[in-house]
Write a protein that holds these residues in place. Structure first.
Motif, short mmCIF file in Angstrom:
data_model
loop_
_atom_site.label_atom_id
_atom_site.label_comp_id
_atom_site.label_asym_id
_atom_site.label_seq_id
_atom_site.Cartn_x
_atom_site.Cartn_y
_atom_site.Cartn_z
N PRO A 90 50.39 -14.41 -3.65
CA PRO A 90 50.43 -14.26 -5.09
C PRO A 90 51.04 -12.92 -5.47
O PRO A 90 51.03 -12.00 -4.69
N CYS A 91 51.52 -12.83 -6.67
CA CYS A 91 52.19 -11.61 -7.09
C CYS A 91 51.24 -10.57 -7.61
O CYS A 91 51.58 -9.41 -7.69
N CYS A 92 50.07 -10.96 -8.03
CA CYS A 92 49.18 -9.93 -8.55
C CYS A 92 47.98 -9.84 -7.64
O CYS A 92 47.50 -10.83 -7.11
N SER A 93 47.53 -8.63 -7.43
CA SER A 93 46.33 -8.45 -6.63
C SER A 93 45.20 -8.10 -7.57
O SER A 93 45.41 -7.43 -8.57
N THR A 94 44.03 -8.58 -7.23
CA THR A 94 42.88 -8.24 -8.05
C THR A 94 41.86 -7.54 -7.19
O THR A 94 41.66 -7.89 -6.03
N SER A 95 41.28 -6.53 -7.72
CA SER A 95 40.17 -5.88 -7.04
C SER A 95 39.05 -5.81 -8.04
O SER A 95 39.27 -5.51 -9.21
N PHE B 267 43.32 -20.33 -9.71
CA PHE B 267 41.86 -20.40 -9.80
C PHE B 267 41.26 -20.52 -8.40
O PHE B 267 40.30 -19.83 -8.07
N TYR B 268 41.83 -21.39 -7.59
CA TYR B 268 41.34 -21.57 -6.22
C TYR B 268 41.47 -20.28 -5.43
O TYR B 268 40.56 -19.89 -4.70
N LEU B 269 42.59 -19.59 -5.58
CA LEU B 269 42.82 -18.33 -4.89
C LEU B 269 41.78 -17.29 -5.30
O LEU B 269 41.23 -16.59 -4.45
N LEU B 270 41.49 -17.19 -6.59
CA LEU B 270 40.49 -16.23 -7.04
C LEU B 270 39.10 -16.58 -6.52
O LEU B 270 38.32 -15.68 -6.20
N GLN B 271 38.80 -17.86 -6.43
CA GLN B 271 37.49 -18.27 -5.90
C GLN B 271 37.36 -17.90 -4.43
O GLN B 271 36.26 -17.57 -3.98
N GLN B 272 38.44 -17.92 -3.70
CA GLN B 272 38.41 -17.57 -2.28
C GLN B 272 38.22 -16.08 -2.05
O GLN B 272 37.75 -15.67 -1.01
N GLN B 273 38.59 -15.28 -3.05
CA GLN B 273 38.46 -13.82 -2.91
C GLN B 273 37.04 -13.33 -3.18
O GLN B 273 36.74 -12.19 -2.92
N GLN B 274 36.19 -14.17 -3.70
CA GLN B 274 34.83 -13.74 -4.01
C GLN B 274 33.95 -13.76 -2.79
O GLN B 274 34.01 -14.49 -1.92
#
Length: 171
Positions: A1-6, A164-171
């Motif tokens: 993905p192009c944006c990273s979230t922390s 959404f799936y990607l963000l759920q995997q980061q939790q």
């Protein structure tokens, strides 16, 4: 993905504690980093805007050509000129009815997949132009535009699902 979230979580007291109440809120902070490819998303937003203008100008030209005065949004009656004007108007109005949702999907999908979202936007833009022009000739010709722009719309929906799936995997 192009944006990273922390994410970082901290508790902050929303109000001063009293003997009767104490409220605590959890504040989540996210950092979004945009890649240079996000510029394509911004260019796509401008493209959608220009498409809306082009279709709107066509309505203005048709209004003048068929003698339809303001404030009538549609031509009253069922004469040939009324129907022709209404077809041009519907080709534009249909885009306006969903433009806010489409722009939101473009931008949100573009946060994660900028080139993919922009390619979907090309389908959407070309499809909307074909839809508007086709509708002005005959209502059934709008279907050609739909066959072009709907894959772009469904592409954004899939991109949002993937994000959404990607963000759920980061939790």
């Amino acid at each position: 993905p192009c944006c990273s979230t922390s994410s970082s979580s901290q508790l902050q007291r929303a109000i001063k504690p009293t003997s009767k109440q104490l409220t605590l809120y959890t504040v989540m902070a996210y950092t979004v980093t945009l890649e240079p490819d996000f510029g394509w998303v911004l260019a796509s937003v401008v493209g959608v805007f220009v498409t809306n203008l082009v279709l709107g100008f066509r309505v203005g030209w048709a209004r003048k050509k068929y003698g339809i005065k303001y404030p009538n949004m549609y031509a009253p009656g069922t004469t040939e000129k009324c129907n022709k004007f209404n077809q041009v108007q519907r080709g534009h109005q249909n885009m306006i009815e969903t433009s806010s949702e489409m722009l939101a999907m473009l931008i949100l999908c573009g946060l994660f997949y900028p080139l993919y979202a922009s390619k979907c936007a090309v389908l959407y833009i070309v499809g909307r132009i074909v839809y508007g022009i086709g509708y002005s000739f005959a209502p059934k010709w709008r279907l050609i535009g739909e066959a072009i722009f709907y894959p772009g719309v469904f592409g954004w929906i899939y991109g949002l699902y993937s994000a959404f799936y990607l963000l759920q995997q980061q939790q």
